[in-house]
Write a protein that holds these residues in place. Structure first.
Motif, PDB file in Angstrom:
ATOM      1  N   HIS A 180      62.231  39.688  38.327  1.00  0.00           N
ATOM      2  CA  HIS A 180      61.598  40.949  39.048  1.00  0.00           C
ATOM      3  C   HIS A 180      60.259  40.918  38.852  1.00  0.00           C
ATOM      4  CE1 HIS A 180      62.001  45.329  37.821  1.00  0.00           C
ATOM      5  NE2 HIS A 180      60.717  45.201  37.683  1.00  0.00           N
ATOM      6  N   ILE A 181      59.699  41.130  40.312  1.00  0.00           N
ATOM      7  CA  ILE A 181      58.566  40.894  40.428  1.00  0.00           C
ATOM      8  C   ILE A 181      57.892  42.570  40.716  1.00  0.00           C
ATOM      9  CG2 ILE A 181      56.537  40.017  41.752  1.00  0.00           C
ATOM     10  CD1 ILE A 181      58.827  37.907  42.845  1.00  0.00           C
ATOM     11  N   LYS A 184      72.060  36.385  54.928  1.00  0.00           N
ATOM     12  CA  LYS A 184      71.749  36.195  53.782  1.00  0.00           C
ATOM     13  C   LYS A 184      70.212  36.791  53.657  1.00  0.00           C
ATOM     14  CE  LYS A 184      74.128  31.957  52.827  1.00  0.00           C
ATOM     15  NZ  LYS A 184      74.166  30.669  52.307  1.00  0.00           N
ATOM     16  N   ASP A 185      70.184  37.393  52.326  1.00  0.00           N
ATOM     17  CA  ASP A 185      68.860  38.189  52.233  1.00  0.00           C
ATOM     18  C   ASP A 185      67.772  36.963  51.821  1.00  0.00           C
ATOM     19  OD1 ASP A 185      69.882  40.453  52.486  1.00  0.00           O
ATOM     20  OD2 ASP A 185      70.490  40.914  50.430  1.00  0.00           O
ATOM     21  N   ALA A 186      66.612  37.271  52.247  1.00  0.00           N
ATOM     22  CA  ALA A 186      65.329  36.608  51.908  1.00  0.00           C
ATOM     23  C   ALA A 186      64.558  37.337  50.873  1.00  0.00           C
ATOM     24  CB  ALA A 186      64.518  36.342  53.175  1.00  0.00           C
ATOM     25  N   ILE A 187      64.260  38.511  50.913  1.00  0.00           N
ATOM     26  CA  ILE A 187      63.417  39.357  50.060  1.00  0.00           C
ATOM     27  C   ILE A 187      64.204  40.838  49.873  1.00  0.00           C
ATOM     28  CG2 ILE A 187      61.220  40.211  49.395  1.00  0.00           C
ATOM     29  CD1 ILE A 187      60.097  38.788  51.513  1.00  0.00           C
ATOM     30  N   ARG A 188      64.215  41.326  48.668  1.00  0.00           N
ATOM     31  CA  ARG A 188      64.961  42.551  48.150  1.00  0.00           C
ATOM     32  C   ARG A 188      63.889  43.335  47.527  1.00  0.00           C
ATOM     33  NH1 ARG A 188      70.840  40.018  45.547  1.00  0.00           N
ATOM     34  NH2 ARG A 188      71.440  39.279  47.558  1.00  0.00           N
ATOM     35  N   PHE A 189      63.714  44.578  48.148  1.00  0.00           N
ATOM     36  CA  PHE A 189      62.757  45.552  47.668  1.00  0.00           C
ATOM     37  C   PHE A 189      63.665  46.796  47.309  1.00  0.00           C
ATOM     38  CE2 PHE A 189      60.078  43.040  50.513  1.00  0.00           C
ATOM     39  CZ  PHE A 189      58.861  43.135  49.726  1.00  0.00           C
ATOM     40  N   GLN A 223      51.505  42.933  51.129  1.00  0.00           N
ATOM     41  CA  GLN A 223      50.963  41.887  50.820  1.00  0.00           C
ATOM     42  C   GLN A 223      52.139  40.974  50.327  1.00  0.00           C
ATOM     43  OE1 GLN A 223      47.534  42.924  48.526  1.00  0.00           O
ATOM     44  NE2 GLN A 223      46.330  42.928  50.130  1.00  0.00           N
ATOM     45  N   ALA A 224      53.170  41.394  49.629  1.00  0.00           N
ATOM     46  CA  ALA A 224      54.264  40.665  49.359  1.00  0.00           C
ATOM     47  C   ALA A 224      54.783  39.990  50.396  1.00  0.00           C
ATOM     48  CB  ALA A 224      54.925  41.366  48.167  1.00  0.00           C
ATOM     49  N   ILE A 225      55.162  41.076  51.462  1.00  0.00           N
ATOM     50  CA  ILE A 225      55.939  40.565  52.687  1.00  0.00           C
ATOM     51  C   ILE A 225      55.005  39.550  53.422  1.00  0.00           C
ATOM     52  CG2 ILE A 225      56.688  41.355  54.766  1.00  0.00           C
ATOM     53  CD1 ILE A 225      57.200  44.318  53.651  1.00  0.00           C
TER      54      ILE A 225
END
Length: 197
Positions: A179-180, A146-151, A105-107
């Protein structure tokens, strides 16, 4: 807040409103409870906790849903690769139930902000970090790298409780500062093995 400040504030409001807002009103209780709760939390536990139950996946429109399916599948594969054969079998079921839906859902939520041309340029990193490093995978732009989201997943030791795996992510919008949290999985009181083992 000091007790005498609380009492002074309540008395001042009661006098100014001619008693229309009594000190026992629910507003005061919730205000004081929230303040006491926030003051008692350690700094690292004030991280943003996101609850995704309110998000309806149908509200996001993707021109090409196969991109989203591919990202979800790759995310799951990278997570299990990170867990390795020693951690994966133990936390796999709870990860499937509690963490993976939040991750997906975050994605969905963050990729819904992008156009279809931007989505086609995205890729998922294929090398999770081992040892004690946090990286599970990053979603990045293939053209700019470039990163968009880091898990990430972090091992935390909580006093009197034991070890937990804290799953969280960071986004480029705030330069990866916030930090989510996606959720925690309990390991045990024993030190967990290294990632990828």
């Amino acid at each position: 807040m000091n007790k005498w400040w609380q009492k002074s504030l309540m008395i001042a409001v009661a006098v100014l409103t001619l008693g229309a807002i009594p000190p026992s009103h629910m507003l005061w209780e919730s205000l004081l409870d929230d303040k006491a709760h926030n003051d008692s939390q350690p700094a690292q536990e004030k991280d943003k906790q996101v609850l995704y139950d309110w998000i309806d996946p149908g509200e996001f429109y993707f021109a090409d849903p196969s991109i989203l399916h591919t990202v979800h599948k790759s995310a799951e594969e990278q997570a299990y690769l990170k867990f390795g054969s020693r951690i994966g079998p133990i936390i796999g079921e709870e990860f499937q139930r509690a963490i993976l839906p939040n991750m997906q859902q975050a994605i969905d939520m963050h990729l819904a902000k992008m156009g279809s041309a931007e989505l086609r340029k995205l890729a998922i990193s294929e090398k999770p970090s081992g040892d004690h490093a946090e990286k599970i995978f990053h979603i990045y732009d293939m053209e700019t790298n470039k990163d968009a989201i880091r898990f990430h997943v972090r091992t935390e030791k909580k006093p009197q409780q034991g070890y937990f795996f804290n799953f969280h992510y960071h986004v480029a919008d705030d330069n990866f500062q916030q930090h989510i949290t996606l959720g925690d999985i309990y390991w045990s009181k024993n030190t967990p093995p290294k990632w990828l083992s």
